[in-house]
Design an enzyme around this catalytic site. Structure first.
Site, PDB file in Angstrom:
ATOM      1  CG  ASP A  82      -1.938  -1.232   1.466  1.00  0.00           C
ATOM      2  OD1 ASP A  82      -2.093  -1.620   0.055  1.00  0.00           O
ATOM      3  OD2 ASP A  82      -3.272  -1.131   1.893  1.00  0.00           O
ATOM      4  CB  CYS A 123       2.226  -6.411   2.183  1.00  0.00           C
ATOM      5  SG  CYS A 123       1.591  -4.698   2.462  1.00  0.00           S
ATOM      6  CG  ASP A 124      -2.527  -5.285   3.337  1.00  0.00           C
ATOM      7  OD1 ASP A 124      -2.596  -5.291   2.719  1.00  0.00           O
ATOM      8  OD2 ASP A 124      -2.814  -4.527   3.891  1.00  0.00           O
ATOM      9  CE  LYS A 125      -5.313  -4.249  -0.662  1.00  0.00           C
ATOM     10  NZ  LYS A 125      -4.143  -3.365   0.744  1.00  0.00           N
ATOM     11  CB  CYS A 195       2.080  -3.172   8.879  1.00  0.00           C
ATOM     12  SG  CYS A 195       1.955  -1.945   7.588  1.00  0.00           S
ATOM     13  CB  SER A 472      -4.881   1.908   5.957  1.00  0.00           C
ATOM     14  OG  SER A 472      -4.608   0.681   6.946  1.00  0.00           O
TER      15      SER A 472
END
Length: 560
Positions: A82, A123-125, A195, A472
């Site tokens: 992001d 990472c999140d995606k 994160c 987010s």
């Protein structure tokens, strides 16, 4: 244990011969070409800390797969961060790349007819993208969480990427010195990984374990820690066993497993983005689970048992030390369906047998929760006929009902400029539209920036906000209804709001309504004209033309 492998072809046939030639050139002996062939799905990138360590994990995993009697092939996918790729396309590349990851995996793994895969999740995606591919391809799959980043310290205070994100918007509205922001940004991240708060990445790592698609006790985990590498080695052994057992994702990704994942996320106050991601995985898996309905239905049944930043006061390290996802599920007890099958080949009940919670202040029992009210709420109403989502957090809100005049914007830049100019005042309901999956396209990060800007301007408790964009996973401030659907770009009700209209939001009744007569709304709908389409070339126009609705997970569908 043997069975026919889909990756093997008759010796001397065309496909056998050309593959044998290719693999001989890679140094693979002919005898090994008959073994199970495992894809290592590696979303590596040098653009962001989230993915910087994945290449170092691959050799360890390859060796574990080799030791278990199989051969491994590393395949690459897109790697969306992001904070890096959100710079272009009005942020449209962030969510849309999730589906690109899914299709990257399909091309490599299904095209080559490999027998199983281990997905290095970061990472999140990339996490939902890989899970979606697992559901679509339905070959034995394991998810391996590759860990969170170490955060830092600046001027004697803890600082992480959330602090930098918030601080950047506070600086834009003049409430943080630029020198301090720069200092924070240079010290917030001390190593690779995702994160460090309970944002979307760690939430989705926990989802993998709660679904039964990651090994027990593997989430969350510090990046490059011995615990992470131990999971990597276990995964190399287990994936080969799963291939011989023919244990596939659709054996695991049943409706009850999605219910367990929803309850686990509610119990940790996880990211609101898990809603659409879980729905996308359910859609690709073909199981028919209504994830949105589950979040709505289970919200009042599941207490919040852990408060990790930004929802609560604890750091992710403490949550991991207390037992992580496995400990949370142990505390949830009979709220979960523990007879579901998991990637171990055993039931969830068997996986949880003997598990103890190391710190019941960090991961509390149901008798003494952090909060009884849900940390994630689904709202409906004439402004959100399908759903709108609110991240309420775990602190009792002073404001549970808000009613005021709308002030409408089509871009975050215009909204932030109006905030700086004093046009947004206490009592306003800020409406940001045109930021949905079609209108954005791809739900860019402008809505999150506006939330933090409002907070920086000192209006967090005095202004509400509605948007068809997403937030987010680090956002937990103010009264914000996000992902309002249907979205404005397809003439959802948000598109018909005008400046000065009264909007009411009520957390107790879970309503979000426009106080305008039905006749006036009908007049506006008849006169409505869509905004000019954004991005008529490249990936974003492919995504815009083919993305489905949020209630189906916003997955790519057959062209309409």
């Amino acid at each position: 244990m043997t069975r026919k492998l889909r990756s093997n072809f008759p010796r001397g046939s065309y496909l056998w011969a050309v593959r044998n030639a290719q693999w001989q050139a890679l140094g693979i002996p002919e005898a090994d070409c008959e073994k199970p062939k495992i894809a290592i799905v590696n979303s590596s990138s040098g653009l962001a800390a989230c993915f910087a360590h994945l290449d170092g994990i691959v050799p360890v995993l390859k060796e574990a797969i080799r030791a278990a009697g199989a051969i491994a092939f590393e395949v690459r996918t897109a790697a969306p961060s992001d904070f890096v790729i959100g710079a272009g396309g009005r942020g449209g590349y962030i969510l849309s790349t999730r589906d690109l990851v899914t299709n990257d995996v399909e091309v490599a793994v299904e095209g080559a007819q490999l027998d199983g895969m281990v997905c290095l999740t970061s990472c999140d995606k990339t996490v939902p993208g890989q899970l979606m591919a697992a559901g679509r391809l339905n070959i034995p799959t394991l998810m391996v969480a590759c860990g969170y980043q170490p955060s830092g310290e600046y001027q004697g205070e803890h600082v992480d990427i959330e602090d930098v994100f918030v601080g950047a918007m506070h600086a834009q509205v003049g409430h943080l010195a630029m020198d301090k922001l720069i200092g924070m940004s240079r010290n917030a991240i001390r190593g690779p990984g995702v994160c460090s708060g309970m944002g979307t990445a760690n939430s989705m790592h926990i989802v993998c374990e709660a679904l039964g698609m990651a090994l027990p006790g593997s989430t969350p985990v510090a990046a490059n820690s011995e615990a992470m590498f131990e999971t990597v080695r276990r995964a190399g052994q287990r994936i080969v066993e799963m291939v011989w057992e023919d244990l596939k994702p659709r054996d695991i990704l049943q409706t009850a497993a999605f219910g367990n994942a929803v309850k686990t996320i509610l119990s940790v106050g996880g990211s609101v983005n898990t809603v659409k991601h879980l729905q996308a995985v359910a859609t690709e898996s073909g199981c028919g689970a209504d994830v949105y309905g589950m979040f709505e239905r289970f919200a009042d049944e599941v207490p919040v048992l852990a408060g990790v930043r930004p929802v609560g006061e604890h750091f992710i390290e403490a949550f991991e030390s207390a037992g992580g996802a496995r400990a949370v599920m142990k505390q949830l007890g009979d709220l979960l369906d523990t007879e579901v099958v998991t990637c171990t080949g055993r039931t969830l009940a068997q996986n949880l047998h003997g598990v103890e919670v190391a710190d019941e202040e960090v991961i509390r029992p149901r008798s003494r929760p952090v909060a009884n009210k849900p940390a994630i709420m689904m709202l409906r109403g004439n402004l959100a006929p399908e759903y709108g989502i609110v991240k309420t957090g775990v602190i009792e809100r002073k404001v549970r009902r808000f009613s005021g005049p709308a002030i409408c914007f089509s871009t975050s830049d215009a909204a932030i400029a109006a905030l700086k100019n004093g046009e947004i005042r206490p009592g306003h309901v800020v409406v940001m539209r045109g930021a949905g999956v079609c209108g954005g396209p791809g739900m860019g990060g402008g809505s999150s920036r506006m939330v933090f800007a409002i907070d920086g301007a000192g209006l967090g408790e005095q202004v509400a906000m509605l948007t068809d964009g997403h937030l987010s996973g680090l956002v937990c401030k103010g009264l914000v209804v996000a992902e309002v659907s249907p979205e404005g770009a397809v003439c959802g009700p948000l598109a018909l709001v005008e400046d000065g209209d009264t909007i009411s939001i009520d957390l107790d009744t879970r309503r979000c309504d426009l106080e305008v007569s039905p006749e006036e709304v009908a007049r506006r709908r008849a006169a409505w004209k869509p905004s000019p389409k954004q991005f008529d070339s490249g990936w974003l126009q492919i995504y815009r033309r083919n993305v489905g609705p949020l209630t189906e997970g916003a997955v790519l569908v057959t062209p309409r």
